[in-house]
Design a protein around this motif. Structure first.
Motif, PDB file in Angstrom:
ATOM      1  N   GLN A 129       0.891  -1.150   0.088  1.00 12.72           N
ATOM      2  CA  GLN A 129      -0.226   0.078  -0.055  1.00 12.72           C
ATOM      3  C   GLN A 129       0.978   1.237  -0.086  1.00 12.72           C
ATOM      4  O   GLN A 129       1.859   0.977   0.308  1.00 12.72           O
ATOM      5  CB  GLN A 129      -1.109  -0.015   1.160  1.00 12.72           C
ATOM      6  CG  GLN A 129      -1.912  -1.171   1.437  1.00 12.72           C
ATOM      7  CD  GLN A 129      -2.703  -1.315   0.302  1.00 12.72           C
ATOM      8  OE1 GLN A 129      -3.389  -0.287  -0.135  1.00 12.72           O
ATOM      9  NE2 GLN A 129      -3.071  -2.573  -0.251  1.00 12.72           N
ATOM     10  N   ASN A 130       0.442   2.420  -0.230  1.00 16.33           N
ATOM     11  CA  ASN A 130       1.282   3.663  -0.712  1.00 16.33           C
ATOM     12  C   ASN A 130       1.671   4.089   0.635  1.00 16.33           C
ATOM     13  O   ASN A 130       2.874   4.526   0.783  1.00 16.33           O
ATOM     14  CB  ASN A 130       0.423   4.656  -1.289  1.00 16.33           C
ATOM     15  CG  ASN A 130       0.094   4.430  -2.778  1.00 16.33           C
ATOM     16  OD1 ASN A 130       0.892   3.581  -3.433  1.00 16.33           O
ATOM     17  ND2 ASN A 130      -1.004   4.861  -3.390  1.00 16.33           N
ATOM     18  N   ASP A 131       1.071   3.800   1.827  1.00 16.13           N
ATOM     19  CA  ASP A 131       1.299   3.984   3.086  1.00 16.13           C
ATOM     20  C   ASP A 131       2.002   3.003   3.949  1.00 16.13           C
ATOM     21  O   ASP A 131       2.266   3.082   5.191  1.00 16.13           O
ATOM     22  CB  ASP A 131       0.408   5.101   4.042  1.00 16.13           C
ATOM     23  CG  ASP A 131      -0.834   4.096   3.973  1.00 16.13           C
ATOM     24  OD1 ASP A 131      -0.972   2.806   3.447  1.00 16.13           O
ATOM     25  OD2 ASP A 131      -1.801   4.359   4.797  1.00 16.13           O
ATOM     26  N   GLY A 132       2.184   2.002   3.438  1.00 13.00           N
ATOM     27  CA  GLY A 132       2.508   0.758   4.031  1.00 13.00           C
ATOM     28  C   GLY A 132       4.107   0.245   3.591  1.00 13.00           C
ATOM     29  O   GLY A 132       4.873   1.163   3.296  1.00 13.00           O
ATOM     30  N   PHE A 133       4.105  -0.913   3.700  1.00 16.33           N
ATOM     31  CA  PHE A 133       5.676  -1.372   3.486  1.00 16.33           C
ATOM     32  C   PHE A 133       5.637  -2.243   2.131  1.00 16.33           C
ATOM     33  O   PHE A 133       4.845  -2.688   1.573  1.00 16.33           O
ATOM     34  CB  PHE A 133       6.430  -2.316   4.772  1.00 16.33           C
ATOM     35  CG  PHE A 133       5.423  -3.414   4.844  1.00 16.33           C
ATOM     36  CD1 PHE A 133       6.009  -4.693   4.357  1.00 16.33           C
ATOM     37  CD2 PHE A 133       4.329  -3.567   5.699  1.00 16.33           C
ATOM     38  CE1 PHE A 133       5.088  -5.959   4.356  1.00 16.33           C
ATOM     39  CE2 PHE A 133       3.484  -4.390   6.083  1.00 16.33           C
ATOM     40  CZ  PHE A 133       4.010  -5.887   5.460  1.00 16.33           C
ATOM     41  N   ASP A 134       6.933  -2.294   1.656  1.00 11.60           N
ATOM     42  CA  ASP A 134       7.150  -2.976   0.310  1.00 11.60           C
ATOM     43  C   ASP A 134       7.219  -4.507   0.572  1.00 11.60           C
ATOM     44  O   ASP A 134       8.065  -4.672   1.305  1.00 11.60           O
ATOM     45  CB  ASP A 134       8.245  -2.134  -0.277  1.00 11.60           C
ATOM     46  CG  ASP A 134       8.333  -2.814  -1.903  1.00 11.60           C
ATOM     47  OD1 ASP A 134       7.556  -2.479  -2.863  1.00 11.60           O
ATOM     48  OD2 ASP A 134       9.536  -3.562  -2.194  1.00 11.60           O
ATOM     49  N   CYS A 135       6.747  -5.232  -0.461  1.00  9.09           N
ATOM     50  CA  CYS A 135       6.729  -6.598  -0.366  1.00  9.09           C
ATOM     51  C   CYS A 135       8.233  -7.199  -0.398  1.00  9.09           C
ATOM     52  O   CYS A 135       8.956  -6.628  -1.064  1.00  9.09           O
ATOM     53  CB  CYS A 135       6.020  -7.173  -1.656  1.00  9.09           C
ATOM     54  SG  CYS A 135       6.309  -8.989  -1.529  1.00  9.09           S
ATOM     55  N   PRO A 136       8.506  -7.997   0.740  1.00  8.70           N
ATOM     56  CA  PRO A 136      10.154  -8.485   0.735  1.00  8.70           C
ATOM     57  C   PRO A 136      10.326  -9.375  -0.336  1.00  8.70           C
ATOM     58  O   PRO A 136      11.432 -10.043  -0.475  1.00  8.70           O
ATOM     59  CB  PRO A 136      10.176  -9.085   2.270  1.00  8.70           C
ATOM     60  CG  PRO A 136       8.700  -9.392   2.357  1.00  8.70           C
ATOM     61  CD  PRO A 136       7.900  -8.428   1.691  1.00  8.70           C
ATOM     62  N   SER A 137       9.437  -9.644  -1.117  1.00  8.89           N
ATOM     63  CA  SER A 137       9.556 -10.728  -2.223  1.00  8.89           C
ATOM     64  C   SER A 137      10.303 -10.263  -3.314  1.00  8.89           C
ATOM     65  O   SER A 137      11.064  -9.262  -3.563  1.00  8.89           O
ATOM     66  CB  SER A 137       8.327 -11.594  -2.316  1.00  8.89           C
ATOM     67  OG  SER A 137       8.422 -12.828  -3.141  1.00  8.89           O
ATOM     68  N   PRO A 192       0.638  -0.765  -8.625  1.00  6.34           N
ATOM     69  CA  PRO A 192      -0.541   0.054  -9.520  1.00  6.34           C
ATOM     70  C   PRO A 192      -0.689   1.423  -8.746  1.00  6.34           C
ATOM     71  O   PRO A 192      -0.384   1.579  -7.335  1.00  6.34           O
ATOM     72  CB  PRO A 192      -2.068  -0.561  -9.294  1.00  6.34           C
ATOM     73  CG  PRO A 192      -1.911  -1.583  -8.212  1.00  6.34           C
ATOM     74  CD  PRO A 192      -0.390  -2.022  -8.113  1.00  6.34           C
ATOM     75  N   GLU A 193      -0.991   2.455  -9.552  1.00  8.75           N
ATOM     76  CA  GLU A 193      -1.047   3.692  -8.801  1.00  8.75           C
ATOM     77  C   GLU A 193      -2.026   3.437  -7.547  1.00  8.75           C
ATOM     78  O   GLU A 193      -1.836   4.458  -6.660  1.00  8.75           O
ATOM     79  CB  GLU A 193      -1.311   4.816  -9.784  1.00  8.75           C
ATOM     80  CG  GLU A 193      -0.508   5.147 -10.912  1.00  8.75           C
ATOM     81  CD  GLU A 193       0.723   5.703 -10.185  1.00  8.75           C
ATOM     82  OE1 GLU A 193       0.832   6.413  -9.243  1.00  8.75           O
ATOM     83  OE2 GLU A 193       1.901   5.463 -10.884  1.00  8.75           O
ATOM     84  N   HIS A 194      -3.072   3.030  -7.798  1.00  3.80           N
ATOM     85  CA  HIS A 194      -3.994   2.730  -6.485  1.00  3.80           C
ATOM     86  C   HIS A 194      -4.371   1.503  -6.036  1.00  3.80           C
ATOM     87  O   HIS A 194      -4.802   0.478  -6.893  1.00  3.80           O
ATOM     88  CB  HIS A 194      -5.590   3.366  -7.318  1.00  3.80           C
ATOM     89  CG  HIS A 194      -5.284   4.886  -7.881  1.00  3.80           C
ATOM     90  ND1 HIS A 194      -5.204   5.883  -6.652  1.00  3.80           N
ATOM     91  CD2 HIS A 194      -5.293   5.534  -8.891  1.00  3.80           C
ATOM     92  CE1 HIS A 194      -5.229   7.187  -7.231  1.00  3.80           C
ATOM     93  NE2 HIS A 194      -5.382   6.769  -8.716  1.00  3.80           N
ATOM     94  N   PRO A 195      -3.630   0.811  -5.179  1.00  2.00           N
ATOM     95  CA  PRO A 195      -3.450  -0.276  -4.871  1.00  2.00           C
ATOM     96  C   PRO A 195      -4.878  -0.839  -4.287  1.00  2.00           C
ATOM     97  O   PRO A 195      -5.708  -0.133  -3.797  1.00  2.00           O
ATOM     98  CB  PRO A 195      -2.281  -0.528  -3.727  1.00  2.00           C
ATOM     99  CG  PRO A 195      -1.653   0.731  -3.839  1.00  2.00           C
ATOM    100  CD  PRO A 195      -2.479   1.556  -4.507  1.00  2.00           C
ATOM    101  N   SER A 196      -5.178  -2.130  -4.626  1.00  2.00           N
ATOM    102  CA  SER A 196      -6.671  -2.720  -4.073  1.00  2.00           C
ATOM    103  C   SER A 196      -6.449  -2.640  -2.530  1.00  2.00           C
ATOM    104  O   SER A 196      -5.634  -3.216  -1.876  1.00  2.00           O
ATOM    105  CB  SER A 196      -6.593  -4.091  -4.621  1.00  2.00           C
ATOM    106  OG  SER A 196      -7.670  -4.802  -4.187  1.00  2.00           O
ATOM    107  N   LYS A 197      -7.667  -2.163  -1.967  1.00  2.86           N
ATOM    108  CA  LYS A 197      -7.754  -2.408  -0.453  1.00  2.86           C
ATOM    109  C   LYS A 197      -7.991  -3.419   0.036  1.00  2.86           C
ATOM    110  O   LYS A 197      -7.904  -4.082   1.255  1.00  2.86           O
ATOM    111  CB  LYS A 197      -8.878  -1.285  -0.290  1.00  2.86           C
ATOM    112  CG  LYS A 197      -8.701   0.230  -0.538  1.00  2.86           C
ATOM    113  CD  LYS A 197      -7.180   0.421   0.348  1.00  2.86           C
ATOM    114  CE  LYS A 197      -6.935   2.109   0.093  1.00  2.86           C
ATOM    115  NZ  LYS A 197      -5.611   2.439   0.699  1.00  2.86           N
TER     116      LYS A 197
END
Length: 770
Positions: A59-67, A73-78
């Motif tokens: 998510q834009n305000d979260g953390f990047d996948c470690p994989s 996407p510009e607007h990630p799925s909630k």
């Protein structure tokens, strides 16, 4: 621990598990993937922690996948912007299982070495810094400051800075990688091998030579708009599952997908999108319109045949190739056509091993399309002619004018979450004079001008006693590198080996005379300093820089962030007497980002531009700017056929991942898409080859390779009949890395030949009951 062969072989199970085979699945994801995701997460993290973390990942305000490094996407799925393997990577990192001083006091290195890689990984997170001293077989606690002083003292002992090696894994952040690379240079060496040397280095070389930048040119949205997407030498269903959503959107918009790979992988047959009703309850979306089961490392004859057929159509209609684009933006067209005429279609057909009808279908899909994207991974890069493989695909892209417009371009799919960012901020063994000038101007020291060691040269240097200290910022170097026994012996000849890690792996058990384990944060964990929640940045496969900020409680209060580890090491080594204020940057990551903006190419105003969804680094190909290349043109190239030749009793082996692993990290023992359960020591083999050798299904065999008068053996594998070209084999790494000779690699890029190893099958019937 003096016998490296014993150390490595200890990871081989004494007995086979109760293997079960089923028909390979004809789809990827769906309800089963959701169930497996939740099962793995609940088991490792618990219910509440799992949902909290999963809904924050990517998510834009979260953390990047470690994989993997697939774009967001510009607007990630909630609902959740993650895949099954990303969720497994998260659960693996954020596990509630922890190991510290008491565990290591009760478990010697020798005892731990007997465990499999899967068993080692399952032990849990390391919670405090540890040291293995000369003569001891037990890791013991060490304070952080003692660890830094030990490293600094050993570095000061070296007669030359070039006797130290600083390896980087793709999991590191931009901030950590930048500091690490700058410390290595300030120390005085360019010995900075990284995991890219073992995977996409061939891509970087080929793309730089032909298009002027060692990265792909597409954005995520381009895949939605493409008319044709070629997926070559790649298994997105297992290795980059979120890519399937992009392929699905391409199909829904009327596009077509062509799969080129020795194995037909489930993810490219059908995709059941777990975020849609059709995916959960229906049959999903058919992905590949045509699958070309090319023989291992025979992509060049296949591509030459496709281009020859397209050229014939072009001669009739003059509308197949984009001649305006070719004339304006490329160089080498006439030479390419002249060379192509020297090949006979019948010979190319035999070499590639693909039915002509399938090739004709492919030509039909490509002939009148110009919005074409080629995606690829290790199936193209890890061969002696890996660079040439990629150049041949780029020829097709250039002839079709498929660059510099929406829905078209190149897409090397990176396998680790920030391997591309590491290179962008300066992790490289070669010398960039412009970068060195910026280092002198903005950091106040002169970087070395001698080329350093890549992975292959680093292995050789350690083995020959020319390098005495090895430090790894993440990763599992021993099991990731080729020629496992040779690499083990090389590491054991060092005076000091240092691993910055989250979990235990085999690189912690095959060590130098002294060894350190320095535990660090995972992506999902809070990184706080003086009450401030800090964030890092990463770059995805599409060249987009974004922020990543964890939210989970750290595994321990005795672990340290990667930037701080590097900063403290540098401060201790220089005793505070250096133009760079290392401690300040380790404390305040915004200071690191400010220096990245000034020193690394393309970064600008990161602190301001990173606040929302991030920003794209400059990419000359998107603007059709080839001014840095000869005559200012993109380069069409002439590429020879593979020189890979086998004798009657030899096979070509490619190493692959199972569905329950990411790189060298083993999450489980199942590969359900290929129908293999509860076992990893298997070799996939065409039924005709099994019959020809007089073998039977699930018979136990050894595999041997013979290079430079050296025999290498991978012991105890069960034969699994599979739809793979005759004369070809596939088996999982890292178990088969022992077969790959350290001194056989791709021309120009030095990438190991992991996808085209010539081997023999040796019967081992006496082991069937083991």
């Amino acid at each position: 621990m003096n016998d490296p062969k014993r150390d490595v072989a200890a990871g081989i199970p004494e007995k086979f598990s109760n293997i079960r085979l089923s028909k390979p699945m004809d789809y990827a994801a769906g309800k089963l993937a959701v169930a497996k995701t939740l099962q793995h997460g609940f088991m490792e993290m618990g219910v509440v922690k799992s949902f909290r973390a999963l809904f924050s990942m990517n998510q834009n305000d979260g953390f990047d996948c470690p994989s993997c490094a697939w774009g967001d996407p510009e607007h990630p799925s909630k609902i959740g912007e993650y895949c099954e393997n990303g969720a497994k990577a998260l659960a693996d990192e954020a596990t509630n299982s922890h190991i510290g001083a008491t565990f290591f006091k009760n478990n010697s290195v020798e005892e731990l070495a007997r465990l499999t890689d899967y068993e080692l990984n399952k032990l849990g997170r390391i919670t405090e810094p540890l040291v293995l001293r000369p003569g001891s077989v037990y890791y013991a606690p060490i304070s952080w400051q003692e660890a830094f002083e030990l490293m600094a003292a050993e570095l000061h002992k070296l007669p030359s800075p070039d006797e130290a090696i600083f390896y980087t894994s793709g999991r590191s952040s931009n901030e950590a990688a930048f500091l690490y690379g700058m410390f290595a240079r300030a120390f005085g060496t360019n010995n900075m091998p990284d995991c890219s040397n073992m995977c996409h280095e061939s891509s970087g070389v080929a793309l730089s030579e032909t298009l002027g930048i060692g990265k792909g040119s597409v954005k995520l949205e381009d895949l939605h708009e493409a008319e044709v997407i070629i997926v070559a030498g790649q298994n997105p269903g297992t290795n980059h599952p979120r890519m399937l959503t992009a392929l699905e959107k391409c199909k829904e918009n009327g596009g077509h997908v062509i799969s080129i790979n020795p194995l037909e992988e489930s993810g490219l047959v059908r995709f059941k999108n777990p975020q849609t009703i059709k995916g959960m309850l229906g049959n999903g979306e058919q992905i590949a319109d045509v699958h070309l089961p090319v023989r291992i490392n025979q992509d060049i004859p296949l591509l030459k045949l496709i281009i020859k057929k397209l050229a014939l159509l072009d001669q009739k209609s003059e509308q197949v190739f984009d001649h305006n684009f070719i004339e304006k933006y490329t160089q080498g067209y006439n030479d390419l056509m002249t060379d192509l005429a020297t090949y006979e279609e019948a010979d190319l057909l035999v070499k590639c091993g693909v039915e002509e009808e399938l090739i004709n279908q492919t030509v039909g899909l490509l002939a009148n399309k110009s919005k074409i994207i080629v995606c690829w991974a290790m199936g193209l890069t890890q061969h002696k002619n890996g660079v040439a493989n990629i150049r041949e695909y780029i020829n097709l892209i250039l002839l079709k004018g498929a660059l510099g417009k929406p829905g078209a371009g190149t897409c090397p799919v990176r396998g680790h979450s920030n391997v591309q960012g590491d290179r962008s901020v300066g992790i490289m063994h070669f010398v960039d004079k412009d970068l060195n000038k910026r280092i002198a101007e903005h950091l106040g020291f002169n970087a070395p001008e001698k080329e350093g060691f890549d992975v292959v040269k680093a292995m050789q240097a350690m083995h020959e006693g020319k390098a005495k200290i090895f430090m790894a910022l993440g990763g599992n170097f021993l099991m990731a590198a080729s020629d496992t026994e040779y690499t083990a012996d090389a590491l054991k000849r060092c005076d000091l080996t240092v691993q910055v890690s989250t979990k235990l792996n085999r690189s912690h058990l095959v060590t130098g005379k002294t060894a350190l384990i320095l535990p660090t944060f995972g992506r999902s964990e809070k990184d706080e300093k003086a009450g401030e929640l800090r964030y890092i940045t990463v770059e995805n496969s599409m060249g987009k820089v974004k922020k990543s900020r964890g939210l989970l409680k750290p595994a321990s209060n005795k672990i340290m962030s990667e930037p701080e580890i590097v900063a403290n090491l540098a401060h201790t080594y220089f005793k505070g007497n250096h133009p760079v204020d290392w401690i300040a940057m380790g404390d305040d990551y915004s200071l690191i980002r400010d220096k990245i903006d000034k020193v690394a190419k393309g970064f600008d105003s990161t602190e301001q531009r990173i606040k929302n969804s991030g920003y794209y680094l400059p990419n000359n190909v998107r603007n059709l700017d080839f001014s840095m290349l000869p005559n200012g043109k993109a380069q069409l190239t002439i590429n020879s056929l593979s020189e890979l030749r086998t004798k009657k009793d030899e096979f070509v082996l490619m190493t692959i991942r199972s569905h329950d692993q990411f790189n060298t990290t083993i999450y489980g023992l199942d590969d359900r898409y290929r129908g293999v359960y509860n076992e990893r020591r298997v070799v996939f083999m065409n039924p005709k080859d099994i019959k020809k050798l007089g073998l039977k299904d699930l018979e136990v065999v050894d595999m041997t390779s013979h290079y430079d008068n050296t025999k290498r053996t991978a012991k105890k594998f069960k034969i699994v009949p599979y739809a793979i070209p005759v004369g070809n084999l596939a088996a999982y790494y890292p178990e088969t890395n022992v077969l790959i000779p350290y001194n056989h690699f791709a021309d120009q890029s030095h990438t190991p030949i992991s996808k085209s190893v010539i081997v023999k099958i040796v019967g081992n019937r006496e082991l069937e009951t083991v």
